[in-house]
Design an enzyme around this catalytic site. Structure first.
Site, PDB file in Angstrom:
ATOM      1  N   GLY A  57       0.778  -1.234   0.000  1.00 44.11           N
ATOM      2  CA  GLY A  57       0.000   0.000   0.000  1.00 44.11           C
ATOM      3  C   GLY A  57       0.809   1.284   0.000  1.00 44.11           C
ATOM      4  CG  ASP A 115      -8.135  -0.297  10.984  1.00 44.34           C
ATOM      5  OD1 ASP A 115      -8.798   0.448  11.727  1.00 44.34           O
ATOM      6  OD2 ASP A 115      -8.634  -1.276  10.394  1.00 44.34           O
ATOM      7  N   GLY A 117      -3.562  -0.791  14.616  1.00 44.08           N
ATOM      8  CA  GLY A 117      -2.219  -0.473  15.086  1.00 44.08           C
ATOM      9  C   GLY A 117      -1.328  -1.714  15.172  1.00 44.08           C
ATOM     10  CB  THR A 119       0.230  -3.784  10.519  1.00 40.56           C
ATOM     11  OG1 THR A 119      -0.957  -4.530  10.296  1.00 40.56           O
ATOM     12  CG2 THR A 119       1.236  -4.080   9.432  1.00 40.56           C
TER      13      THR A 119
HETATM   14  P1  IMP Z   1      -3.806  -2.523  11.354  1.00 38.01           P
HETATM   15  O1  IMP Z   1      -2.809  -3.592  11.657  1.00 38.01           O
HETATM   16  O2  IMP Z   1      -5.194  -2.895  11.786  1.00 38.01           O
HETATM   17  O3  IMP Z   1      -3.407  -1.159  11.833  1.00 38.01           O
HETATM   18  O4  IMP Z   1      -3.953  -2.510   9.788  1.00 38.01           O
HETATM   19  C1  IMP Z   1      -3.149  -1.814   8.977  1.00 38.01           C
HETATM   20  C2  IMP Z   1      -3.200  -2.382   7.588  1.00 38.01           C
HETATM   21  O5  IMP Z   1      -4.544  -2.752   7.196  1.00 38.01           O
HETATM   22  C3  IMP Z   1      -2.766  -1.307   6.629  1.00 38.01           C
HETATM   23  O6  IMP Z   1      -1.394  -1.462   6.357  1.00 38.01           O
HETATM   24  C4  IMP Z   1      -3.631  -1.578   5.412  1.00 38.01           C
HETATM   25  O7  IMP Z   1      -2.984  -2.501   4.566  1.00 38.01           O
HETATM   26  C5  IMP Z   1      -4.868  -2.223   5.941  1.00 38.01           C
HETATM   27  N1  IMP Z   1      -5.974  -1.249   6.090  1.00 38.01           N
HETATM   28  C6  IMP Z   1      -6.508  -0.772   7.236  1.00 38.01           C
HETATM   29  N2  IMP Z   1      -7.497   0.106   6.991  1.00 38.01           N
HETATM   30  C7  IMP Z   1      -7.574   0.203   5.650  1.00 38.01           C
HETATM   31  C8  IMP Z   1      -8.414   0.973   4.771  1.00 38.01           C
HETATM   32  O8  IMP Z   1      -9.295   1.769   5.168  1.00 38.01           O
HETATM   33  N3  IMP Z   1      -8.193   0.802   3.445  1.00 38.01           N
HETATM   34  C9  IMP Z   1      -7.243  -0.045   2.947  1.00 38.01           C
HETATM   35  N4  IMP Z   1      -6.431  -0.763   3.723  1.00 38.01           N
HETATM   36  C10 IMP Z   1      -6.613  -0.661   5.072  1.00 38.01           C
HETATM   37 MG    MG Z   2      -0.642  -1.882   4.498  1.00 46.22          MG
END
Ligand code: IMP
Ligand code: MG
Length: 189
Positions: A57, A115, A117, A119
Protein backbone atom coordinates in the site's frame (compact mmCIF):
# COMPACT_ATOMS: atom_id res chain seq x y z
CA UNK A 1 -11.42 -8.46 -23.88
CA UNK A 2 -13.03 -8.54 -20.46
CA UNK A 3 -13.71 -5.31 -18.59
CA UNK A 4 -14.04 -2.14 -20.59
CA UNK A 5 -16.20 0.87 -19.76
CA UNK A 6 -18.98 -1.26 -18.29
CA UNK A 7 -16.70 -2.85 -15.67
CA UNK A 8 -15.06 0.49 -14.96
CA UNK A 9 -18.45 2.04 -14.14
CA UNK A 10 -19.22 -0.77 -11.69
CA UNK A 11 -15.91 -0.25 -9.90
CA UNK A 12 -16.41 3.49 -9.56
CA UNK A 13 -20.04 3.02 -8.48
CA UNK A 14 -18.67 1.49 -5.32
CA UNK A 15 -17.05 4.75 -4.20
CA UNK A 16 -19.04 6.74 -1.64
CA UNK A 17 -17.10 10.00 -1.56
CA UNK A 18 -13.68 11.46 -2.12
CA UNK A 19 -12.07 11.85 1.29
CA UNK A 20 -8.68 13.35 0.37
CA UNK A 21 -8.35 14.88 -3.09
CA UNK A 22 -5.23 14.85 -5.22
CA UNK A 23 -4.24 18.46 -4.48
CA UNK A 24 -4.85 18.10 -0.75
CA UNK A 25 -2.67 14.96 -0.66
CA UNK A 26 0.16 16.65 -2.54
CA UNK A 27 0.02 19.77 -0.39
CA UNK A 28 0.13 17.80 2.85
CA UNK A 29 2.97 15.58 1.61
CA UNK A 30 5.05 18.65 0.82
CA UNK A 31 4.50 19.82 4.40
CA UNK A 32 5.47 16.42 5.82
CA UNK A 33 8.57 16.39 3.61
CA UNK A 34 9.62 19.81 4.87
CA UNK A 35 9.10 18.77 8.50
CA UNK A 36 11.06 15.54 8.05
CA UNK A 37 13.86 17.39 6.24
CA UNK A 38 14.16 19.83 9.13
CA UNK A 39 14.15 17.12 11.81
CA UNK A 40 16.64 14.83 10.12
CA UNK A 41 19.02 17.68 9.40
CA UNK A 42 18.92 18.38 13.12
CA UNK A 43 19.67 14.82 14.26
CA UNK A 44 22.69 14.74 11.95
CA UNK A 45 23.61 11.06 11.65
CA UNK A 46 26.81 9.95 9.94
CA UNK A 47 24.91 7.92 7.38
CA UNK A 48 21.85 9.05 5.44
CA UNK A 49 18.45 8.14 6.93
CA UNK A 50 16.90 4.87 5.80
CA UNK A 51 13.23 5.11 4.84
CA UNK A 52 11.45 1.77 5.26
CA UNK A 53 8.12 1.29 3.51
CA UNK A 54 5.55 -1.37 4.20
CA UNK A 55 4.46 -3.02 0.96
CA UNK A 56 2.26 -2.85 -0.97
CA UNK A 57 0.00 0.00 0.00
CA UNK A 58 2.79 2.43 0.73
CA UNK A 59 4.44 2.62 -2.69
CA UNK A 60 2.57 5.64 -4.04
CA UNK A 61 2.85 7.63 -0.81
CA UNK A 62 6.51 6.72 -0.35
CA UNK A 63 7.35 7.73 -3.92
CA UNK A 64 5.84 11.19 -3.38
CA UNK A 65 7.12 11.63 0.18
CA UNK A 66 10.77 10.82 -0.50
CA UNK A 67 10.78 13.38 -3.32
CA UNK A 68 9.59 15.99 -0.82
CA UNK A 69 12.52 15.23 1.52
CA UNK A 70 15.52 17.38 0.65
CA UNK A 71 18.27 15.20 2.06
CA UNK A 72 20.28 12.23 0.85
CA UNK A 73 18.41 9.11 1.92
CA UNK A 74 18.04 5.45 1.11
CA UNK A 75 14.85 3.44 1.02
CA UNK A 76 13.93 -0.21 1.39
CA UNK A 77 10.77 -2.28 1.76
CA UNK A 78 9.30 -4.85 4.08
CA UNK A 79 6.23 -7.05 3.60
CA UNK A 80 4.07 -8.37 6.38
CA UNK A 81 1.21 -10.77 6.08
CA UNK A 82 -1.50 -11.68 8.50
CA UNK A 83 -2.73 -15.23 8.68
CA UNK A 84 -6.09 -15.46 10.30
CA UNK A 85 -7.17 -18.71 11.90
CA UNK A 86 -10.91 -19.24 12.27
CA UNK A 87 -11.26 -17.81 15.76
CA UNK A 88 -7.93 -16.24 16.67
CA UNK A 89 -6.72 -12.77 15.77
CA UNK A 90 -4.35 -12.70 12.80
CA UNK A 91 -0.79 -13.68 13.43
CA UNK A 92 1.67 -11.38 11.69
CA UNK A 93 4.51 -12.84 9.70
CA UNK A 94 7.40 -11.16 7.91
CA UNK A 95 7.09 -12.17 4.25
CA UNK A 96 9.89 -10.00 2.89
CA UNK A 97 12.66 -8.56 5.00
CA UNK A 98 14.91 -5.55 4.46
CA UNK A 99 17.93 -5.96 2.23
CA UNK A 100 20.48 -4.24 4.49
CA UNK A 101 21.01 -4.22 8.27
CA UNK A 102 19.45 -1.32 10.17
CA UNK A 103 21.83 -1.35 13.13
CA UNK A 104 23.07 2.18 13.79
CA UNK A 105 20.83 3.69 11.12
CA UNK A 106 18.28 6.49 11.47
CA UNK A 107 15.19 4.63 10.34
CA UNK A 108 12.05 6.36 9.14
CA UNK A 109 9.24 3.84 8.94
CA UNK A 110 6.60 4.80 6.39
CA UNK A 111 3.08 3.36 6.40
CA UNK A 112 -0.05 4.18 4.43
CA UNK A 113 -2.78 3.75 7.04
CA UNK A 114 -2.91 2.73 10.69
CA UNK A 115 -6.11 1.02 11.81
CA UNK A 116 -5.92 -1.32 14.84
CA UNK A 117 -2.22 -0.47 15.09
CA UNK A 118 -1.15 -4.14 15.18
CA UNK A 119 0.79 -4.16 11.92
CA UNK A 120 2.80 -1.08 12.74
CA UNK A 121 3.49 -2.22 16.30
CA UNK A 122 4.80 -5.55 15.00
CA UNK A 123 7.19 -3.85 12.59
CA UNK A 124 8.33 -1.20 15.05
CA UNK A 125 9.25 -3.96 17.51
CA UNK A 126 11.04 -5.97 14.82
CA UNK A 127 13.12 -2.95 13.79
CA UNK A 128 13.80 -1.80 17.35
CA UNK A 129 15.17 -5.25 18.17
CA UNK A 130 17.89 -4.63 15.57
CA UNK A 131 19.25 -1.56 17.34
CA UNK A 132 18.77 1.32 14.90
CA UNK A 133 20.29 4.65 15.96
CA UNK A 134 16.79 6.10 15.91
CA UNK A 135 13.33 5.05 14.80
CA UNK A 136 10.53 7.37 13.78
CA UNK A 137 7.28 6.58 12.04
CA UNK A 138 5.34 8.47 9.42
CA UNK A 139 1.85 7.44 8.35
CA UNK A 140 -0.35 9.08 5.78
CA UNK A 141 -3.61 8.30 7.56
CA UNK A 142 -4.22 7.67 11.23
CA UNK A 143 -7.64 5.97 11.31
CA UNK A 144 -8.51 6.13 14.97
CA UNK A 145 -11.87 4.38 15.71
CA UNK A 146 -10.63 0.78 15.75
CA UNK A 147 -7.26 1.28 17.48
CA UNK A 148 -6.40 -1.69 19.72
CA UNK A 149 -2.76 -1.08 20.58
CA UNK A 150 -0.95 2.15 21.23
CA UNK A 151 1.62 3.00 18.57
CA UNK A 152 4.11 5.82 18.32
CA UNK A 153 3.35 8.05 15.33
CA UNK A 154 5.80 10.90 14.78
CA UNK A 155 4.43 12.28 11.53
CA UNK A 156 0.78 11.98 10.54
CA UNK A 157 -0.64 13.19 7.24
CA UNK A 158 -4.32 13.07 8.10
CA UNK A 159 -6.45 11.83 10.96
CA UNK A 160 -9.68 9.99 10.12
CA UNK A 161 -12.24 9.79 12.92
CA UNK A 162 -14.83 7.94 10.82
CA UNK A 163 -14.65 4.18 10.60
CA UNK A 164 -14.62 4.10 6.81
CA UNK A 165 -12.75 1.82 4.44
CA UNK A 166 -10.52 3.93 2.24
CA UNK A 167 -9.17 3.12 -1.21
CA UNK A 168 -6.90 4.85 -3.69
CA UNK A 169 -3.43 6.35 -3.65
CA UNK A 170 -1.96 2.92 -2.87
CA UNK A 171 -4.80 1.65 -0.67
CA UNK A 172 -6.69 -1.31 -2.04
CA UNK A 173 -9.87 -3.26 -1.71
CA UNK A 174 -9.33 -6.84 -2.98
CA UNK A 175 -6.28 -5.62 -4.88
CA UNK A 176 -8.11 -2.88 -6.77
CA UNK A 177 -8.21 0.94 -6.61
CA UNK A 178 -4.53 1.41 -5.73
CA UNK A 179 -3.96 3.50 -8.85
CA UNK A 180 -6.56 6.19 -8.09
CA UNK A 181 -4.74 9.51 -7.65
CA UNK A 182 -7.04 10.45 -4.74
CA UNK A 183 -8.41 8.66 -1.65
CA UNK A 184 -12.08 7.70 -1.50
CA UNK A 185 -14.34 5.86 0.93
CA UNK A 186 -15.84 2.62 -0.25
CA UNK A 187 -19.61 2.06 -0.02
CA UNK A 188 -20.34 -0.54 2.61
CA UNK A 189 -23.19 -2.26 0.75
P1 IMP B 1 -3.81 -2.52 11.35
O1 IMP B 1 -2.81 -3.59 11.66
O2 IMP B 1 -5.19 -2.89 11.79
O3 IMP B 1 -3.41 -1.16 11.83
O4 IMP B 1 -3.95 -2.51 9.79
C1 IMP B 1 -3.15 -1.81 8.98
C2 IMP B 1 -3.20 -2.38 7.59
O5 IMP B 1 -4.54 -2.75 7.20
C3 IMP B 1 -2.77 -1.31 6.63
O6 IMP B 1 -1.39 -1.46 6.36
C4 IMP B 1 -3.63 -1.58 5.41
O7 IMP B 1 -2.98 -2.50 4.57
C5 IMP B 1 -4.87 -2.22 5.94
N1 IMP B 1 -5.97 -1.25 6.09
C6 IMP B 1 -6.51 -0.77 7.24
N2 IMP B 1 -7.50 0.11 6.99
C7 IMP B 1 -7.57 0.20 5.65
C8 IMP B 1 -8.41 0.97 4.77
O8 IMP B 1 -9.29 1.77 5.17
N3 IMP B 1 -8.19 0.80 3.45
C9 IMP B 1 -7.24 -0.05 2.95
N4 IMP B 1 -6.43 -0.76 3.72
C10 IMP B 1 -6.61 -0.66 5.07
MG1 MG C 1 -0.64 -1.88 4.50
Amino acid sequence: MKGGPQAEMKVNDRLKRVVFGEKELQRRIRELGAEITRDYKAIGGERPPLAVGLLRGVVIFLADLVRAIELPLEFDFITVSSYRAADSPGELVLLKDLVDPVEGRDVLLIEDIVDTGRTLKFIQEAIRARSPRSLRTCCLIDKTPRREVEVQLDYVGFRLEENEFLVGYGLDYAGLYRNLPYIAALKTK
